[in-house]
Design a protein around this motif. Structure first.
Motif, PDB file in Angstrom:
ATOM      1  N   ILE A  25     -36.138  48.641 -17.759  1.00  0.00           N
ATOM      2  CA  ILE A  25     -35.756  47.588 -16.838  1.00  0.00           C
ATOM      3  C   ILE A  25     -36.637  46.364 -17.097  1.00  0.00           C
ATOM      4  O   ILE A  25     -37.812  46.491 -17.456  1.00  0.00           O
ATOM      5  CB  ILE A  25     -35.880  48.026 -15.361  1.00  0.00           C
ATOM      6  N   VAL A  26     -36.048  45.168 -16.946  1.00  0.00           N
ATOM      7  CA  VAL A  26     -36.747  43.901 -17.162  1.00  0.00           C
ATOM      8  C   VAL A  26     -36.542  43.018 -15.932  1.00  0.00           C
ATOM      9  O   VAL A  26     -35.640  43.243 -15.118  1.00  0.00           O
ATOM     10  CB  VAL A  26     -36.242  43.186 -18.433  1.00  0.00           C
ATOM     11  N   ARG A  27     -37.382  41.999 -15.781  1.00  0.00           N
ATOM     12  CA  ARG A  27     -37.269  41.096 -14.647  1.00  0.00           C
ATOM     13  C   ARG A  27     -35.952  40.319 -14.695  1.00  0.00           C
ATOM     14  O   ARG A  27     -35.517  39.874 -15.762  1.00  0.00           O
ATOM     15  CB  ARG A  27     -38.434  40.106 -14.632  1.00  0.00           C
ATOM     16  N   CYS A  28     -35.363  40.138 -13.533  1.00  0.00           N
ATOM     17  CA  CYS A  28     -34.133  39.345 -13.444  1.00  0.00           C
ATOM     18  C   CYS A  28     -34.485  37.863 -13.555  1.00  0.00           C
ATOM     19  O   CYS A  28     -35.355  37.365 -12.820  1.00  0.00           O
ATOM     20  CB  CYS A  28     -33.417  39.637 -12.132  1.00  0.00           C
ATOM     21  N   TRP A  37     -35.282  43.533 -10.571  1.00  0.00           N
ATOM     22  CA  TRP A  37     -35.324  43.924 -11.979  1.00  0.00           C
ATOM     23  C   TRP A  37     -33.954  44.484 -12.347  1.00  0.00           C
ATOM     24  O   TRP A  37     -33.267  45.080 -11.508  1.00  0.00           O
ATOM     25  CB  TRP A  37     -36.413  44.976 -12.231  1.00  0.00           C
ATOM     26  N   TRP A  76     -41.934  50.998  -6.738  1.00  0.00           N
ATOM     27  CA  TRP A  76     -40.676  50.684  -7.413  1.00  0.00           C
ATOM     28  C   TRP A  76     -39.563  51.435  -6.701  1.00  0.00           C
ATOM     29  O   TRP A  76     -39.655  52.636  -6.454  1.00  0.00           O
ATOM     30  CB  TRP A  76     -40.749  51.082  -8.879  1.00  0.00           C
TER      31      TRP A  76
END
Length: 772
Positions: free
Chosen positions: A141-144, A120, A86
Motif C-alpha cells: 500500500i502507498v499514500r494516496c 493509503w 493501521w
C-alpha cells in the motif's frame, strides 16, 4: 449503561419510553425498530429515570480485530506517531476497501466516535514480471496523492494529502510487516522503500474481511450467533431416551460411563429441533501435562436456561484434527431425529474433511485405508444418515473473544484429564469394509502405508541405536545431548545451489559416515581389505594407538587443529548472531565462549563430549540452546543454523580429515598400494585367499561376547532386507495399500505363495477385519 434523560431537538426531557412513543407519534413519524428494542431492555429506577443494560453490543463482530475506542472526552485524541494503528474500512459506494493510518479520534459525550485517518491505497503488482502467481505477489500500500474521499474540514496535522473521516466502530486492524521485511521484497524501481507499507496478508484477504464485517454490521449476515431472541423451549416431560439415539450411542462407544452420559444428554436435547454447538479439540504434542495428549469438548449455544457442555480424552494416533473430529462425532450422537444442526468450529481442516468424506463409502478399500481418521468419519456420516440430520458447519476464528468458543476450548483442555479415553466401536459400521488391526488391539484409521512406515521406522531406529558400533551415540541420546529433530533435517539439507550437484552427494556421504562412525580409517580398511593393509593399523598421526573413528577425533596430534577450527566456528557464530539476534545482543560473546561446545577451545581445555558429537555431524542441544537464547522463533533458528552447519562441516572435512588423508596417501605410496588395489581387490585375490586372510587377521574386540557384531560392522537397518521374505510387516503394508493387480511379479518370489492365493482371489468384502 444508564440513560438519565433523552434530549430531543426542542430540548424536551422525556423520562419514560411511553413519552418517547407519544413524542414520536406527535412528530408524525413511524415508531422505529429501536423503540421496541428499548422497551424490551429498559427499566425505570426509583428516581423515574430510564436504565437499560445490554448483554452484548447492538452491532458487534467479535471475529474482526478492532482498534481500542478512546474514552469519552470533549477534546480530540491525537494518536502519537509511535502508536498510530493501521486500519481498513469497507467503502460500499465504491465496493472496495479503504486502507489508512489513524491520526486522531473524536469521542464526544452522547455521540458516535469518529476517527480521522491518512488514506493509503493498494498498489497492484499483479502485472509485474517479478511475481508469477497471486499468492507470491506482496500486498503493498502507498499514500494516496489525493482523491474525492478527502475530508477538507480536518483540524490537525495537514501534511497528509488525503484524510478520510470514518466511524470508529467500522474500522478493523491490519498487520503491517517491519521495515526489515520490506527491504527483502523486490518491487519496481519507482517505489522507494520508505514510501510504501507491506501488509501481512493479501489484498483479497483484507477485502473479504472488511466486506463480511460490513455485512454483519448491516444485519445482512451473521457468522457468529449468540443466544437467539426466542430460543426453543424444552417441553419434554418424560425421561425415556429416543430409541435411535440409544441404539447409536450403545453401538458406537465402548465405555459404559460415556454411554450413560451421552444418553442422558440426548434425553435433554430430544425435543429441540434447531441446535447449535461450538466444538473444539486440544492437542498437547509435548505431553508435558498430566492426562492424555488429546482432549475434546463442546457446548450448546442456543438453549434458554442453561447450555450443556461435554468433554473427553483420546490416546491413539494423536493429532489436533482427530480431537476436533471426535468433538463433532459426540455432539452429533446426542442430536434428535430430523434435527437441524449448526456446528461452529475453529478447525478448517475438520470442515474440509467433512465435505471430502461424504462419499467415503463409495471408495475402494485401498483408497479408504489412506483416509486419516476414517473410522470417525464413517461414524459421523452413519449418525447423520440414521438420524436424518441436516448439518451445517461454520468456521469461527479461534481466540477471538467468542464466549461459546472459549467455553468449548476450556472443555477440550479439561477433556485431556479424563481417566477413560473415548473409543469408537467400528465393527457394526456398514461401510467399514476393511479395518486393519495392529497387534489385534489398535485399529488403524490413518493412511496405512505412512502409519506402518512410522512404526517400522521407530523399530529400525531402535535397531540403529542398539548397534554395538554406535554405543556412544546411544548413550549421548539417553543423556539428551543430541537434538534429533534438527539433526534429521541437517542430514538431508542441501547446501548447494544445484539440486543434482555431485558435491551435495559427497556432503551427504560425509555426514552419514561421520554420524555412523564409518569413515575409512585403518581399522575398517583392515577389516574389508586384510590382504592389502596386513594389520598395519597404527594411527597415522601419533603412531601409538590403532586408528579408528573414535580415536581419530581424540588423537593428541589433532588437538590443535580441532581447537583452532572450533575457535573459527565460534567467531563465525558470534558474527551471525550479531546480525540476526532478536534479543540479548550484549551477551552474545559470553553465550558462545562459555558454552559447552566452544568453551574448551577458547580456554585450551580438554575437548568436551558435546564437541565430539558436533565433529560427528550431530546438532547438539547445547548449540540449539545458544540460538534459542537470542532468537525468538524456530524458523529464524533454522534459517541460520543449516547454512552454519554446512560451513562448519566443510571446514572440519578440509582442515582435519583432508590433513589426515594427505598423510595416508604418503603412507600408502610407501607401502606400494594404489587406489586400484582397493577397487580391484576381488580380481587381484582369489576367494580362498580372501577367506584365509579374513580368518587369520587381527581382530579388535570391543566386547568378548559381541565379536561377531563388531566384525560385521555397521549396516544401515533401513537398507537391510535380508529377512524381507519372512517379515510379515512388509506383507502387511503391501496387502493394505498396494494395487494387487500389479503385484504378481513380487508375490511370485515370496515364500509360501500358495497361502496367499485365496486372499488374492476373494473380494475384500469377505474380510471385515485383517489381523496382522
Amino acid at each position: 449503561m444508564f440513560l438519565d434523560h433523552i434530549i430531543t431537538k426542542d430540548n424536551a426531557f422525556l423520562e419514560n419510553y411511553e413519552d418517547i412513543k407519544k413524542h414520536l407519534v406527535h412528530k408524525g413519524g413511524k415508531i422505529p425498530h429501536w423503540y421496541t428494542f428499548l422497551k424490551d431492555n429498559i427499566t425505570i429506577n426509583n428516581r423515574g429515570r430510564l436504565i437499560f443494560d445490554l448483554d452484548k453490543p447492538i452491532i458487534q463482530n467479535p471475529t474482526a480485530p478492532r482498534p481500542t475506542t478512546p474514552p469519552t472526552n470533549t477534546d480530540t485524541f491525537h494518536h502519537p506517531k509511535r502508536s498510530q494503528q493501521w486500519v481498513a474500512q469497507w467503502f460500499p459506494q465504491g465496493s472496495d476497501i479503504i486502507y489508512g493510518k489513524i491520526l486522531s479520534t473524536n469521542h464526544f459525550p452522547n455521540s458516535v466516535p469518529v476517527t480521522y485517518m491518512e488514506h493509503w491505497v493498494h498498489k497492484d503488482l499483479s502485472g509485474s514480471s517479478l511475481y508469477s502467481t497471486p499468492r507470491s505477489t506482496p500486498n503493498v500500500i502507498v499514500r494516496c496523492p489525493g482523491c474525492a474521499r478527502h475530508f477538507s474540514y480536518y483540524v490537525g496535522d495537514l501534511r497528509p494529502k488525503c484524510i478520510i473521516q470514518a466511524k470508529h466502530k467500522d474500522l478493523i486492524l491490519l498487520d503491517i510487516l517491519p521495515k526489515k521485511k520490506r527491504e527483502e521484497v523486490q518491487l519496481p524501481l519507482n517505489i522507494p522503500v520508505n514510501n510504501f507499507q507491506l501488509l501481512k496478508y493479501s489484498h483479497p484477504h483484507y477485502r473479504l474481511l472488511a466486506f463480511n464485517d460490513f455485512l454483519i454490521q448491516q444485519g445482512y449476515n451473521s457468522t457468529v450467533n449468540f443466544r437467539p431472541v426466542n430460543p426453543p423451549l424444552n417441553n419434554n416431560s418424560h425421561n425415556t431416551p429416543p430409541p435411535i439415539n440409544k441404539m447409536l450411542i450403545t453401538k458406537l462407544f465402548d465405555d459404559v460411563k460415556i454411554i450413560e452420559d451421552l444418553i442422558e444428554i440426548s434425553i435433554t436435547l430430544s425435543s429441540f429441533i434447531d441446535l447449535e454447538f461450538f466444538t473444539d479439540g486440544s492437542y498437547e504434542p509435548t505431553h508435558t501435562q498430566e492426562g492424555f495428549p488429546m482432549g475434546y469438548g463442546w457446548t450448546t449455544s442456543n438453549l434458554a436456561n442453561v447450555n450443556i457442555t461435554y468433554n473427553g480424552s483420546l490416546k491413539i494416533f494423536p493429532s489436533s484434527t482427530k480431537a476436533e473430529t471426535m468433538a463433532l462425532l459426540t455432539a452429533l450422537s446426542t442430536c434428535p431425529n430430523l434435527g437441524r444442526i449448526t456446528i461452529h468450529t475453529d478447525s478448517q481442516a475438520t470442515i474440509d474433511s467433512f465435505h471430502k468424506t461424504k462419499n467415503l463409502h463409495c471408495t475402494s478399500p485401498r483408497r479408504y485405508n489412506k483416509v486419516n481418521n476414517n473410522i470417525l468419519w464413517s461414524s459421523i456420516h452413519y449418525i447423520i444418515k440414521e438420524l436424518s440430520l441436516r448439518v451445517h458447519l461454520v468456521k469461527v476464528k479461534a481466540h477471538s473473544g467468542n464466549a461459546f468458543n472459549d467455553i468449548a476450548d476450556v472443555q477440550a483442555k479439561l477433556g485431556r484429564t479424563q481417566a477413560i479415553p473415548t473409543v469408537i466401536l467400528h465393527d457394526h459400521l456398514p461401510h467399514q469394509n476393511v479395518t486393519l488391526n495392529w497387534n489385534e488391539e489398535i485399529p488403524l484409521d490413518k493412511d496405512v502405508r505412512k502409519c506402518i512406515g512410522t512404526i517400522l521406522n521407530y523399530r529400525r531406529l531402535d535397531e540403529h541405536f542398539n548397534h554395538l558400533s554406535l554405543k556412544i551415540i546411544k548413550e549421548s541420546t539417553k543423556d539428551h545431548l543430541i537434538d534429533w529433530a534438527l539433526s534429521s533435517k541437517w542430514f538431508g539439507y542441501n547446501g548447494r545451489n544445484d539440486t543434482t550437484s555431485s558435491l551435495h552427494s559427497k556432503d551427504i556421504k560425509w555426514r552419514i559416515r561421520c554420524s555412523t562412525l564409518t569413515l575409512p580409517t585403518l581399522d575398517i580398511l583392515n577389516r574389508n581389505f586384510p590382504l592389502v593393509i596386513k594389520d598395519r593399523m597404527n594411527c597415522l598421526l601419533c603412531n601409538t594407538a590403532n586408528e579408528s573413528n573414535i580415536h581419530l577425533w581424540e588423537c593428541p596430534q589433532l588437538y590443535d587443529k580441532i581447537r583452532n577450527c572450533f575457535i573459527v566456528m565460534g567467531d563465525k557464530l558470534i558474527d551471525l548472531l550479531k546480525i540476526h539476534a532478536d534479543r540479548l545482543s550484549l551477551v552474545i560473546v559470553d553465550s558462545i565462549k562459555y558454552s559447552k561446545t566452544f568453551r574448551w577451545a577458547y580456554r585450551s581445555e580438554p575437548i568436551h563430549p558435546v564437541a565430539y558429537l558436533f565433529l560427528k555431524s550431530y546438532i547438539t542441544n547445547d548449540l540449539v540452546g545458544i540460538l534459542r537464547s537470542h532468537m525468538n522463533t524456530m524458523k529464524s533458528i533454522n534459517n541460520i543454523l543449516m547454512p552454519y552447519m554446512q560451513i562448519c562441516s566443510l571446514m572440519i572435512k578440509m582442515d582435519i580429515w583432508k590433513f589426515r588423508n594427505q598423510i595416508w596417501h604418503t603412507r600408502r605410496e610407501n607401502w606400494g598400494i594404489s587406489k586400484k588395489t582397493f577397487t580391484k581387490y576381488r580380481e587381484l585375490y582369489t576367494r580362498s585367499q580372501r577367506a584365509t586372510a579374513a580368518t587369520s587377521r587381527t581382530i579388535i574386540p570391543i566386547n568378548e561376547d559381541h565379536n561377531n557384531e563388531r566384525e560385521r560392522g555397521y549396516i544401515n537397518p533401513f537398507n537391510d532386507f535380508r529377512n524381507f521374505k519372512l517379515d510379515k510387516d512388509f506383507l502387511f503394508i503391501l496387502f493394505s495399500s498396494s494395487n494387487f493387480l500389479h503385484s504378481g511379479a513380487f508375490f511370485a518370489h515370496l515364500e509360501g505363495f500358495s497361502n496367499f492365493n485365496n486372499v488374492l482371489r476373494n473380494s475384500f468384502s469377505d474380510f471385515i477385519v485383517y489381523n496382522v
